[in-house]
Design an enzyme around this catalytic site. Structure first.
Site, PDB file in Angstrom:
ATOM      1  N   THR A  75     -43.414  21.997  -4.676  1.00  0.00           N
ATOM      2  CA  THR A  75     -43.197  22.345  -6.298  1.00  0.00           C
ATOM      3  C   THR A  75     -42.673  23.714  -6.555  1.00  0.00           C
ATOM      4  O   THR A  75     -42.162  23.692  -7.397  1.00  0.00           O
ATOM      5  CB  THR A  75     -45.136  22.509  -6.621  1.00  0.00           C
ATOM      6  OG1 THR A  75     -45.620  21.142  -5.930  1.00  0.00           O
ATOM      7  CG2 THR A  75     -45.228  22.450  -7.935  1.00  0.00           C
ATOM      8  N   LYS A 118     -55.419  37.638  -1.028  1.00  0.00           N
ATOM      9  CA  LYS A 118     -54.827  38.551  -2.164  1.00  0.00           C
ATOM     10  C   LYS A 118     -55.472  39.812  -2.271  1.00  0.00           C
ATOM     11  O   LYS A 118     -54.776  40.899  -2.591  1.00  0.00           O
ATOM     12  CB  LYS A 118     -54.911  37.599  -3.474  1.00  0.00           C
ATOM     13  CG  LYS A 118     -54.191  36.274  -3.545  1.00  0.00           C
ATOM     14  CD  LYS A 118     -54.330  35.294  -4.396  1.00  0.00           C
ATOM     15  CE  LYS A 118     -53.611  34.120  -4.317  1.00  0.00           C
ATOM     16  NZ  LYS A 118     -53.874  33.074  -5.369  1.00  0.00           N
ATOM     17  N   GLY A 136     -49.005  27.753 -10.191  1.00  0.00           N
ATOM     18  CA  GLY A 136     -48.132  26.488 -11.088  1.00  0.00           C
ATOM     19  C   GLY A 136     -46.709  26.955 -10.910  1.00  0.00           C
ATOM     20  O   GLY A 136     -46.216  27.811 -10.203  1.00  0.00           O
TER      21      GLY A 136
END
Ligand code: HSE
Length: 474
Positions: free
Chosen positions: A54, A246, A343
């Site tokens: 993606t 993270k 995304g």
């Protein structure tokens, strides 16, 4: 004073034609000369992409469909010359020039014309080996792989220093939000006090869906997977692993913290039930998976936990796959960053930004000056989890009988924990008069004491099952 310098009081636009020509003709000449120079001599930078999923497809879309933007930003033609993936037959959402797709990795590693490798395979291996091969072959690396950086940062950055190359990783934390760039450059004048952040888009999406009361946990996870937010293994999103990886990267940049991500206390969102959103709302809070780094005189407090965040805190309003980072520095005060943390195109935006910075040499400057993941550099002390202080929300399922509150408050009192509020509603199901849900919030308490108290509370025969504990932040 030079009469062309504007002055707030007496500045008058000067429209003398002779002066205008004197001003513009040399600039015009320089402009024409630079355009001709670029047309004739503009260098072509070839790059290779590893991983055509993606995000890889998003990177290819920007590099092919907006090549002009990238050329303008870098002053060079940037060519995505090779895309390597174990699957080069499935059609993706982009038409590629022939010869770009490739499965012969060695030919790419050893191609001297390839200057930058973008690693988007994810996970630890073979990503680690690929990055090392790229560096050994004199290529700079851009990666979105937080697991790789959090796990092997010391090894990879040492290799990059050894081979005189760079690693850029903006997309590894908070997708499209340029938070690493801000910490690396514009906020350098500060000693940071704290970072409070929503860094996992999938869990934020799940919590937002569940908060509405119409979507179950399981359905929300499936939706996040279908939307392309979740990791290949979504357990890493919901159990806090992704967020803690993270957080350790943010802590390295913001606080010089050299800390193994596995040692940072983390709780995921799996134990949260729809009832918790209702009680949180009643108390004036929303539930968010927060990653926290907080400096104190005893060192840096680091944790990831589902947290009741006061409804008027800007973090409470961050919904769906959005991420947000609140940074507090001693000079700047509080600054708030928000954007899509997962995304295709938001993440690809950060990756292509890193490619541009690498070509321009900006990455090389911060790579050298920040000297990240260098075991020779002293780390800030990391505070022991037992010494954290904070408020908590506790949910109990208890036997509905006299004396239960007395028992529970007794245990908490013995550990020096003071109750701030209590909620118990009559059961909705009138036939079940044996058990009740009890919600307590506490004043600030020492973490070690709270964990001991919870352990004792779970032994009481009047407390059913585990106590659900969430942190509380105003
Ligand atoms: N699975 C990650 C998230 C993707 O949901 O935030 C970006 O790291």
């Amino acid at each position: 004073m030079n009469q062309r310098q504007p002055n707030a009081k007496n500045y008058r636009p000067n429209v003398n034609i002779a002066d205008l020509c004197c001003d513009w003709i040399p600039d015009l000449f320089l402009f024409i000369r630079s355009v001709c120079f670029k047309l004739v001599f503009m260098e072509k930078i070839k790059i290779a992409l590893f991983g055509f999923g993606t995000i890889g497809t998003g990177v290819a879309k920007i590099l092919f469909n907006h090549a002009d933007r990238v050329a303008q930003a870098t002053g060079q033609t940037v060519e995505l010359a090779r895309i390597c993936d174990k699957d080069i037959t499935t059609r993706r959402d982009i038409e590629l020039p022939s010869g770009v797709l490739c499965s012969n990795l060695e030919s790419v590693f050893s191609d001297p014309e390839i200057k930058i490798g973008i690693e988007l395979i994810g996970g630890l291996e073979p990503a680690r080996t690929f990055v090392l091969r790229l560096l050994e072959h004199g290529k700079d690396v851009v990666t979105a792989n937080k697991a790789l950086i959090a796990q092997h940062g010391n090894e990879l950055f040492a290799a990059a220093r050894q081979f005189g190359r760079t690693i850029a990783f903006e997309a590894a934390v908070c997708g499209g939000i340029p938070i690493l760039s801000a910490l690396s450059t514009a906020l350098q004048a500060n000693t940071l006090q704290s970072i409070n952040a929503i860094v996992n888009g999938t869990s934020n999406y799940i919590l937002s869906q569940m908060e509405g009361g119409k979507t179950s946990y399981r359905d929300a996870v499936l939706q996040a997977q279908q939307l392309g937010y979740a990791e290949a293994n979504p357990a890493m999103d919901v159990d806090g692993t992704d967020a803690v990886q993270k957080l350790t990267i943010l802590a390295q940049l913001g606080f010089d913290a050299d800390v193994a991500w596995q040692s940072v206390p983390r709780m995921g969102i799996e134990s949260i039930e729809s009832i918790d959103f209702r009680y949180a709302k009643e108390l004036g809070y929303r539930i968010k998976l927060l990653a926290v780094a907080e400096r104190s005189s005893e060192g840096l407090e680091l944790h990831v936990s589902p947290t009741l965040v006061k409804a008027d805190n800007p973090l409470a309003g961050v919904r769906d796959a959005f991420n947000a980072v609140k940074v507090v520095g001693d000079s700047v005060g509080s600054v708030f960053f928000q954007g899509l943390g997962a995304g295709q195109l938001p993440t690809a935006s950060a990756i292509v930004g890193d490619v541009i910075d690498t070509i321009l040499g900006r990455t090389a400057i911060t790579f050298r000056t920040l000297n990240l993941w260098n075991s020779d550099k002293p780390s800030i002390a990391i505070k022991s989890p037992n010494e954290f202080f904070g408020k908590s929300y506790l949910r109990f399922s208890v036997q509905d009988q006299p004396g239960v509150m007395h028992e529970i408050s007794g245990v908490l009192g013995n550990w020096g924990i003071s109750i701030a509020s209590m909620i118990q509603h009559e059961p909705e199901n009138k036939t079940d008069n044996k058990s009740a849900v009890l919600i307590l919030t506490t004043h600030e308490a020492r973490e070690g004491d709270l964990l001991e108290a919870i352990n004792q509370l779970e032994q009481l025969h009047t407390v059913h099952g585990n106590v659900v504990r969430l942190r509380v932040q105003n």
